[in-house]
Every structure is written in C-alpha cells, then in structure tokens.
Design a protein around this motif. Structure first.
Motif, mmCIF file in Angstrom:
data_model
loop_
_atom_site.group_PDB
_atom_site.id
_atom_site.type_symbol
_atom_site.label_atom_id
_atom_site.label_comp_id
_atom_site.label_asym_id
_atom_site.label_seq_id
_atom_site.Cartn_x
_atom_site.Cartn_y
_atom_site.Cartn_z
ATOM 1 N N GLU A 239 0.865 -1.183 0.000
ATOM 2 C CA GLU A 239 0.000 0.000 0.000
ATOM 3 C C GLU A 239 0.901 1.233 0.000
ATOM 4 O OE1 GLU A 239 -3.767 1.608 2.658
ATOM 5 O OE2 GLU A 239 -2.936 -0.354 3.041
ATOM 6 N N GLU A 240 0.496 2.234 -0.767
ATOM 7 C CA GLU A 240 1.264 3.471 -0.877
ATOM 8 C C GLU A 240 1.206 4.206 0.470
ATOM 9 O OE1 GLU A 240 3.696 5.448 -3.336
ATOM 10 O OE2 GLU A 240 2.486 3.756 -4.021
ATOM 11 N N VAL A 241 2.365 4.452 1.084
ATOM 12 C CA VAL A 241 2.379 5.155 2.379
ATOM 13 C C VAL A 241 3.248 6.397 2.251
ATOM 14 C CG1 VAL A 241 2.843 4.968 4.843
ATOM 15 C CG2 VAL A 241 2.275 2.911 3.537
ATOM 16 N N ALA A 242 2.664 7.561 2.505
ATOM 17 C CA ALA A 242 3.454 8.791 2.473
ATOM 18 C C ALA A 242 4.496 8.723 3.586
ATOM 19 C CB ALA A 242 2.542 9.995 2.673
ATOM 20 N N SER A 243 5.683 9.307 3.340
ATOM 21 C CA SER A 243 6.788 9.136 4.297
ATOM 22 C C SER A 243 6.478 9.788 5.638
ATOM 23 C CB SER A 243 8.071 9.699 3.708
ATOM 24 O OG SER A 243 7.900 11.092 3.498
ATOM 25 N N ASN A 244 5.599 10.802 5.640
ATOM 26 C CA ASN A 244 5.301 11.456 6.919
ATOM 27 C C ASN A 244 3.953 11.017 7.496
ATOM 28 O OD1 ASN A 244 3.610 12.655 5.098
ATOM 29 N ND2 ASN A 244 3.795 14.703 5.975
ATOM 30 N N ALA A 245 3.376 9.932 6.934
ATOM 31 C CA ALA A 245 2.024 9.534 7.345
ATOM 32 C C ALA A 245 1.954 9.246 8.849
ATOM 33 C CB ALA A 245 1.576 8.297 6.558
ATOM 34 N N LEU A 246 2.958 8.567 9.345
ATOM 35 C CA LEU A 246 2.955 8.206 10.762
ATOM 36 C C LEU A 246 3.003 9.466 11.645
ATOM 37 C CD1 LEU A 246 2.876 5.533 12.254
ATOM 38 C CD2 LEU A 246 5.379 5.582 12.348
ATOM 39 N N GLU A 247 3.865 10.420 11.261
ATOM 40 C CA GLU A 247 3.953 11.674 12.021
ATOM 41 C C GLU A 247 2.609 12.395 12.060
ATOM 42 O OE1 GLU A 247 6.319 10.662 10.033
ATOM 43 O OE2 GLU A 247 8.041 10.624 11.390
ATOM 44 N N VAL A 248 1.913 12.336 10.921
ATOM 45 C CA VAL A 248 0.619 13.030 10.853
ATOM 46 C C VAL A 248 -0.371 12.384 11.838
ATOM 47 C CG1 VAL A 248 -1.359 13.542 9.362
ATOM 48 C CG2 VAL A 248 0.969 13.839 8.498
#
Ligand code: CA
Length: 219
Positions: free
Chosen positions: A183-192
C-alpha cells in the motif's frame, strides 16, 4: 484490521479488496496457497479470508497446515463448492466461520467484523493506562471518562502503542500494523497520525524516540 485475502479469482479478488479497503480494512491479497502460507506464518495478519479452490493447493489443506504449524489466526472460509461437506470439513479443520459463494460483500464485511469482535472479546478487550481507556472490542477510546473520536488509523496506531505501554515501537512495526503490504504510504504519514493523536489526547502521551519510533508513556 489487517486481512489476508487468499483468492485466485482475479476479478472477485479485486472487487473484494476494493470493497474491504473502503470499509477501513488493510487488505493483502495473494492468489496461491503457498504464498498464503508464507504470508500467514511470517507476518501474521489479524484475520484470513480463505477461498477453498486454489490453483496450487486445496484451501482445506492450507487450513490444516496452518493449524498444524500452531497458527491460531482467525480464518473465514469462502467456497463455491458443495457447501455442506466443505463447511463440515472446514470447521473440523479449525475454520472460525464460513461463507458460501456467491455472497454479498456486505455480508462478508459483517462476518469479518463479527469475528473480530468475538475474538476481541475473548482476549480481554479493555486496556487502561492512566486516564486513557481503550475498549478494543467496541473500538472506543475514553480519556478521563470522556469519549474521544479517532480516525481509523489513529485508533490503530494508539492501540498498537497501548498494547505495549512504555515499550518503543519502531516506525516499521507501526507502519506494518497500519498499512497492507504494497500500500502506498506517504513518508510522513505516521507523524501526521501521531500529531492528530497528540492534539486529541494531549501532548505528553506519545513520546518520540528519535530515529527509532514511538512509545506510549506508561502510567
Ligand atoms: Ca477459487
């Protein structure tokens, strides 16, 4: 919830994957029994949806191998074949539920949720850390007695951390709980997600461990 969908019928698998993702499930799809065995044992999902008619292996054989390898993953069996004998054989081999084809995808979703609830209830469903209370069977969060509305991935992230209060969880470990393989995961997704959780639950609850990941402050 992370699902492993084992289904060789490509159009059906695509339709199910899309419908389940829309319902908030993280879906990993494989077509072959051997891939399924590998995925289920090496990086266990929370639930397996298993078609019995697979190109390389009978689904019942897969079920038997999983159980004999000690896997207790919840498994929901799908089959278009002669319903009764497969149902009996599947349940005997340790399937947790059974759905004959053709079925309405909404029924599959309801069965998955019901199975998840049943298993959640079986394994004590309330986590309490200080003022924070997570009811994992109902997916509800309370802070100091007040309900807190979380988005699905915020909830999944909080639950992952709350299951091991005080312990550092790496970014990779957390991302694997939130997203399906590929699945496409933005690199800052977790931080968000962490940012949103801090806004809703207070800035002190989730601690950043620089360069590694996050941990929940133990009460
Ligand atoms: Ca099939």
């Amino acid at each position: 919830m992370r699902l492993l969908l084992v289904e060789d019928d490509a159009p059906l698998a695509a339709a199910l994957t899309q419908a389940l993702r829309e319902q908030g499930f993280a879906v990993n799809h494989v077509r072959h029994g051997a891939q399924a065995l590998h995925a289920a044992l090496d990086d266990p999902p929370e639930l397996v949806v298993l078609d019995l008619g697979l190109p390389d292996m009978d689904g019942l054989e897969l079920l038997r191998r999983l159980r004999s390898a000690g896997s207790r993953l919840p498994i929901l069996v799908l089959t278009a074949r002669d319903a009764l004998s497969d149902k009996v054989a599947g349940l005997d081999l340790g399937a947790d539920d059974y759905l004959p084809k053709p079925f309405d995808v909404r029924e599959l979703e309801a069965r998955i949720r019901a199975l998840g609830r049943r298993l959640g209830e079986a394994s004590s469903s309330v986590i309490t850390i200080g003022d924070l209370r997570l009811d994992t069977a109902r997916m509800q969060v309370h802070l100091a007695g007040r309900p807190v509305e979380l988005a699905r991935r915020e909830y999944m992230l909080l639950k992952a951390l709350a299951e091991h209060p005080g312990r550092v969880l790496t970014r990779e470990a957390l991302e694997s709980k939130l997203y399906a393989w590929g699945e496409e995961v933005a690199s800052n997704a977790l931080e968000v997600h962490v940012h949103h959780l801090r806004r809703k639950l207070g800035p002190e609850l989730i601690l950043t461990v620089r360069g590694v990941g996050y941990r929940l402050r133990a009460a």
